[in-house]
Motif scaffolding. Structure first.
Motif, PDB file in Angstrom:
ATOM      1  N   MET A  75      -3.790  -8.086 -13.928  1.00 33.55           N
ATOM      2  CA  MET A  75      -2.489  -8.382 -12.959  1.00 33.55           C
ATOM      3  C   MET A  75      -3.136  -9.196 -11.732  1.00 33.55           C
ATOM      4  SD  MET A  75      -0.136  -6.911 -14.242  1.00 33.55           S
ATOM      5  CE  MET A  75       1.144  -7.006 -12.723  1.00 33.55           C
ATOM      6  N   HIS A  76      -2.471  -9.816 -10.815  1.00 35.58           N
ATOM      7  CA  HIS A  76      -3.287 -10.546  -9.897  1.00 35.58           C
ATOM      8  C   HIS A  76      -4.249  -9.942  -9.045  1.00 35.58           C
ATOM      9  CE1 HIS A  76       0.276  -9.163  -7.478  1.00 35.58           C
ATOM     10  NE2 HIS A  76      -0.335  -9.515  -6.424  1.00 35.58           N
ATOM     11  N   ASP A  77      -3.921  -8.598  -8.606  1.00 37.06           N
ATOM     12  CA  ASP A  77      -4.836  -7.912  -7.711  1.00 37.06           C
ATOM     13  C   ASP A  77      -5.674  -6.879  -8.229  1.00 37.06           C
ATOM     14  OD1 ASP A  77      -2.862  -6.147  -7.892  1.00 37.06           O
ATOM     15  OD2 ASP A  77      -2.432  -5.612  -5.889  1.00 37.06           O
ATOM     16  N   ARG A 130       1.706 -15.771 -17.570  1.00 35.38           N
ATOM     17  CA  ARG A 130       2.903 -15.198 -17.485  1.00 35.38           C
ATOM     18  C   ARG A 130       4.108 -16.462 -17.293  1.00 35.38           C
ATOM     19  NH1 ARG A 130      -0.728 -11.449 -15.226  1.00 35.38           N
ATOM     20  NH2 ARG A 130      -0.105  -9.246 -16.302  1.00 35.38           N
ATOM     21  N   SER A 131       3.556 -17.311 -17.158  1.00 36.90           N
ATOM     22  CA  SER A 131       4.377 -18.726 -16.777  1.00 36.90           C
ATOM     23  C   SER A 131       5.027 -19.521 -17.706  1.00 36.90           C
ATOM     24  CB  SER A 131       3.282 -19.552 -16.072  1.00 36.90           C
ATOM     25  OG  SER A 131       4.209 -20.671 -15.377  1.00 36.90           O
ATOM     26  N   GLN A 156      10.620  -7.562  -9.586  1.00 35.34           N
ATOM     27  CA  GLN A 156      10.694  -7.830  -8.463  1.00 35.34           C
ATOM     28  C   GLN A 156      10.092  -6.724  -7.372  1.00 35.34           C
ATOM     29  OE1 GLN A 156      14.828  -8.475  -7.605  1.00 35.34           O
ATOM     30  NE2 GLN A 156      14.948 -10.005  -9.409  1.00 35.34           N
ATOM     31  N   ARG A 157      10.207  -5.685  -7.887  1.00 33.25           N
ATOM     32  CA  ARG A 157       9.615  -4.301  -6.966  1.00 33.25           C
ATOM     33  C   ARG A 157       8.098  -4.423  -7.160  1.00 33.25           C
ATOM     34  NH1 ARG A 157       8.492  -1.411  -2.886  1.00 33.25           N
ATOM     35  NH2 ARG A 157       7.847   0.901  -3.178  1.00 33.25           N
ATOM     36  N   TYR A 158       7.731  -4.405  -8.278  1.00 33.03           N
ATOM     37  CA  TYR A 158       6.071  -4.161  -8.616  1.00 33.03           C
ATOM     38  C   TYR A 158       4.969  -5.308  -8.656  1.00 33.03           C
ATOM     39  CZ  TYR A 158       7.861   0.680  -9.138  1.00 33.03           C
ATOM     40  OH  TYR A 158       8.569   1.776  -8.880  1.00 33.03           O
ATOM     41  N   LEU A 177       6.108 -13.120  -9.538  1.00 30.95           N
ATOM     42  CA  LEU A 177       6.104 -13.600 -11.089  1.00 30.95           C
ATOM     43  C   LEU A 177       7.036 -13.874 -11.570  1.00 30.95           C
ATOM     44  CD1 LEU A 177       3.555 -10.664 -12.367  1.00 30.95           C
ATOM     45  CD2 LEU A 177       2.986 -12.998 -11.613  1.00 30.95           C
ATOM     46  N   PRO A 178       7.161 -14.756 -12.623  1.00 30.77           N
ATOM     47  CA  PRO A 178       8.316 -15.384 -13.482  1.00 30.77           C
ATOM     48  C   PRO A 178       8.937 -13.972 -13.851  1.00 30.77           C
ATOM     49  CG  PRO A 178       6.558 -16.421 -14.170  1.00 30.77           C
ATOM     50  CD  PRO A 178       5.820 -15.399 -13.451  1.00 30.77           C
TER      51      PRO A 178
END
Length: 283
Positions: free
Chosen positions: A40-42, A121-122, A154-156, A160-161
């Motif tokens: 995940m990104h962070d 994920r893209s 959208q929430r978590y 992301l796509p």
């Protein structure tokens, strides 16, 4: 598995105007996907990246190409697995990474590894289709899908796509003969923990050649400490989604997949790579 047949692993990440390249060995019996899945990104990197190669205007990635040439001549590259996209998504068009990713992939038209696994994920990964076609059975694409629910994305994992776009790309890649792995790591809320596991499992099996499912945490203090500061864990805690913070959060989904298509949970390329190595050493 003999010492000679044991795979060497390389991990690659693209960053603004350059590439990070690391070399690794795993103990026999360890599942490489547990270590080299797209983060995940962070979440922070847990994979050591030992070398950085900058893009130069005159000769982009010259240093990396020289390294790949050396590995190819030594016969190492042909029996190696390269994971592209571990700490960073190579196809999310942020921070100038996209150009570096495409330049890196073009190198593999000349230096082919035993297996190249591109992780993203893209939907933009389809732009690399010409390279994938050339590599044929030596390439697979892993697409990370943590949940089937757009509102959960959208929430978590905002930014992301959409899930629908990721699954559409998986279908397109498979139609053109590219093997697709769906990575559900970490498992995020998909509805009722037990009751809705079957529906998500069926959706995953429909869109993938293989699947890898992992919980957000393994329950160890080291992992818990690393994750505690992430926005994902903070949001799940604030929403009282405690099921998804447990080490057994992936179990209902894994059980549901095992009932539908247990073979999809196996690491597909490992057997193929081992067969290739046996032929190579026999020759």
């Amino acid at each position: 598995e003999t010492e000679e047949q044991r795979s060497l692993y390389f991990t690659v990440d693209s960053f603004a105007n350059g590439i990070s390249f690391g070399q690794h060995c795993l103990e026999s019996g360890q599942d490489e996907r547990d270590f080299y899945g797209l983060r995940m990104h962070d979440e922070g990197s847990v994979v050591r990246l030992s070398s950085r190669y900058a893009l130069h205007k005159e000769n982009p990635l010259h240093g990396l190409e020289a390294n790949l040439m050396r590995l190819s001549r030594q016969g190492v590259l042909r029996s190696s697995v390269v994971y592209f996209g571990v700490s960073m998504d190579p196809f999310l068009p942020f921070d100038g990474k996209f150009e570096a990713s495409m330049k890196f992939l073009s190198l593999f038209e000349r230096y082919t590894p035993g297996m190249l696994i591109v992780q993203t994920r893209s939907p933009l990964v389809v732009i690399a289709m010409p390279v994938f076609k050339k590599l044929g059975p030596n390439v697979a694409v892993t697409i990370a899908v943590e949940t089937p629910l757009e509102e959960v994305v959208q929430r978590y994992t905002p930014g992301l796509p959409r899930v629908a776009e990721r699954l559409k790309v998986a279908t397109a890649l498979r139609r053109f003969g590219v093997r697709v792995n769906l990575q559900v790591s970490p498992v995020l809320p998909y509805g009722d923990w037990r009751a809705d596991a079957g529906a998500f499992a069926a959706q995953l099996c429909e869109h993938a050649d293989s699947l890898h499912v992992m919980p957000l945490t393994d329950g160890t203090e080291k992992t818990e400490r690393r994750l505690r500061a992430t926005s994902l864990v903070k949001k799940l805690s604030a929403d009282r989604k405690f099921h998804w913070l447990r080490p057994d959060s992936a179990n209902p989904l894994i059980t549901a997949i095992e009932k539908i298509a247990p073979e999809k949970l196996r690491l597909i390329h490992k057997t193929q790579l081992a067969d290739r190595q046996v032929k190579m050493f026999a020759a």
